[in-house]
Design a protein around this motif. Structure first.
Motif, PDB file in Angstrom:
ATOM      1  N   LEU A  46       0.811  -1.218   0.000  1.00 18.25           N
ATOM      2  CA  LEU A  46       0.000   0.000   0.000  1.00 18.25           C
ATOM      3  C   LEU A  46       0.845   1.270   0.000  1.00 18.25           C
ATOM      4  O   LEU A  46       0.445   2.279  -0.575  1.00 18.25           O
ATOM      5  CB  LEU A  46      -0.957   0.010   1.188  1.00 18.25           C
ATOM      6  CG  LEU A  46      -2.111  -0.989   1.110  1.00 18.25           C
ATOM      7  CD1 LEU A  46      -2.959  -0.913   2.372  1.00 18.25           C
ATOM      8  CD2 LEU A  46      -2.966  -0.719  -0.109  1.00 18.25           C
ATOM      9  N   LEU A  47       1.994   1.224   0.630  1.00 21.50           N
ATOM     10  CA  LEU A  47       2.846   2.415   0.667  1.00 21.50           C
ATOM     11  C   LEU A  47       3.500   2.704  -0.682  1.00 21.50           C
ATOM     12  O   LEU A  47       3.997   3.809  -0.903  1.00 21.50           O
ATOM     13  CB  LEU A  47       3.912   2.268   1.753  1.00 21.50           C
ATOM     14  CG  LEU A  47       3.367   2.216   3.182  1.00 21.50           C
ATOM     15  CD1 LEU A  47       4.511   1.976   4.173  1.00 21.50           C
ATOM     16  CD2 LEU A  47       2.614   3.486   3.520  1.00 21.50           C
ATOM     17  N   LYS A  48       3.529   1.730  -1.568  1.00 25.37           N
ATOM     18  CA  LYS A  48       4.132   1.916  -2.894  1.00 25.37           C
ATOM     19  C   LYS A  48       3.137   2.433  -3.935  1.00 25.37           C
ATOM     20  O   LYS A  48       3.521   2.751  -5.050  1.00 25.37           O
ATOM     21  CB  LYS A  48       4.712   0.586  -3.398  1.00 25.37           C
ATOM     22  CG  LYS A  48       5.791   0.017  -2.528  1.00 25.37           C
ATOM     23  CD  LYS A  48       7.088   0.706  -2.785  1.00 25.37           C
ATOM     24  CE  LYS A  48       8.162   0.011  -1.958  1.00 25.37           C
ATOM     25  NZ  LYS A  48       9.429   0.649  -2.079  1.00 25.37           N
ATOM     26  N   ALA A  49       1.872   2.495  -3.592  1.00 29.38           N
ATOM     27  CA  ALA A  49       0.854   2.967  -4.531  1.00 29.38           C
ATOM     28  C   ALA A  49       1.007   4.477  -4.756  1.00 29.38           C
ATOM     29  O   ALA A  49       1.458   5.199  -3.870  1.00 29.38           O
ATOM     30  CB  ALA A  49      -0.538   2.662  -3.995  1.00 29.38           C
ATOM     31  N   LEU A 102       0.340   0.619 -11.605  1.00 31.34           N
ATOM     32  CA  LEU A 102       0.804  -0.501 -10.801  1.00 31.34           C
ATOM     33  C   LEU A 102       1.472  -1.598 -11.620  1.00 31.34           C
ATOM     34  O   LEU A 102       2.209  -2.413 -11.070  1.00 31.34           O
ATOM     35  CB  LEU A 102      -0.359  -1.097  -9.992  1.00 31.34           C
ATOM     36  CG  LEU A 102      -0.989  -0.168  -8.961  1.00 31.34           C
ATOM     37  CD1 LEU A 102      -2.193  -0.834  -8.321  1.00 31.34           C
ATOM     38  CD2 LEU A 102       0.020   0.264  -7.916  1.00 31.34           C
ATOM     39  N   SER A 103       1.233  -1.628 -12.917  1.00 27.84           N
ATOM     40  CA  SER A 103       1.844  -2.665 -13.748  1.00 27.84           C
ATOM     41  C   SER A 103       3.207  -2.254 -14.289  1.00 27.84           C
ATOM     42  O   SER A 103       3.953  -3.080 -14.784  1.00 27.84           O
ATOM     43  CB  SER A 103       0.920  -3.042 -14.900  1.00 27.84           C
ATOM     44  OG  SER A 103       0.727  -1.940 -15.755  1.00 27.84           O
ATOM     45  N   SER A 104       3.536  -0.995 -14.179  1.00 28.15           N
ATOM     46  CA  SER A 104       4.803  -0.491 -14.705  1.00 28.15           C
ATOM     47  C   SER A 104       5.781  -0.219 -13.565  1.00 28.15           C
ATOM     48  O   SER A 104       5.409   0.373 -12.559  1.00 28.15           O
ATOM     49  CB  SER A 104       4.549   0.805 -15.485  1.00 28.15           C
ATOM     50  OG  SER A 104       5.756   1.431 -15.807  1.00 28.15           O
ATOM     51  N   PRO A 105       7.035  -0.632 -13.741  1.00 31.03           N
ATOM     52  CA  PRO A 105       8.023  -0.338 -12.696  1.00 31.03           C
ATOM     53  C   PRO A 105       8.449   1.138 -12.675  1.00 31.03           C
ATOM     54  O   PRO A 105       8.997   1.614 -11.689  1.00 31.03           O
ATOM     55  CB  PRO A 105       9.200  -1.238 -13.055  1.00 31.03           C
ATOM     56  CG  PRO A 105       9.055  -1.505 -14.507  1.00 31.03           C
ATOM     57  CD  PRO A 105       7.584  -1.448 -14.808  1.00 31.03           C
TER      58      PRO A 105
END
Length: 150
Positions: A46-49, A102-105
């Motif tokens: 969640l913190l990476k969203a 979310l699908s892309s780095p």
């Protein structure tokens, strides 16, 4: 998942439309819950969203929807349906953004108010009209059986 949350947001907006601003107060938490659900479903912490951009979409969309509510909301039936349609459009915009982010780095793309306005201004957009209008034209081109006078 997007279809379910779009339906929930649309029904909520439709039902609460007579109370100005109430639908935005209820739909905003629905959109945040949807964002958390998509993030968890993708397995991203969640913190990476991209919460700043997600908040821009949710709150910017709420502002645009509130403005539309005060303009079209004065027309009884049009206000009900415009609220529902804009709730669906905003949920779909949020879903497309989260899916791409979310699908892309790479870092998530910036969201502009113009993109939000465009998504809510014409929810069907060109994509929907390209599919619908040819079918309508074909239906009108078909010759109807000629009626014979009695």
């Amino acid at each position: 998942m997007t279809n379910v949350y779009s339906a929930v947001a649309a029904v909520t907006s439709f039902v609460t439309q007579p109370i100005p601003g109430a639908d935005e107060l209820i739909v905003v938490p629905i959109h945040y819950y949807y964002s958390v659900s998509v993030t968890r479903h993708r397995g991203v912490p969640l913190l990476k969203a991209p919460w700043l951009q997600v908040s821009k979409i949710i709150w910017g969309g709420a502002g645009v929807r509130l403005f539309a509510n005060f303009t079209l909301g004065l027309i009884p039936v049009a206000g009900l349906f415009s609220n529902a349609v804009t709730a669906i459009a905003l949920t779909e915009l949020l879903g497309r953004y989260l899916d791409r982010a979310l699908s892309s780095p790479a870092s998530p793309p910036e969201v502009s108010m113009k993109a939000i306005k465009d998504a809510l201004r014409q929810p069907l957009g060109a994509r929907g009209s390209r599919r619908i209008w040819p079918a309508i034209r074909r239906a009108f081109r078909r010759s109807a059986p000629a009626s014979t006078p009695a």
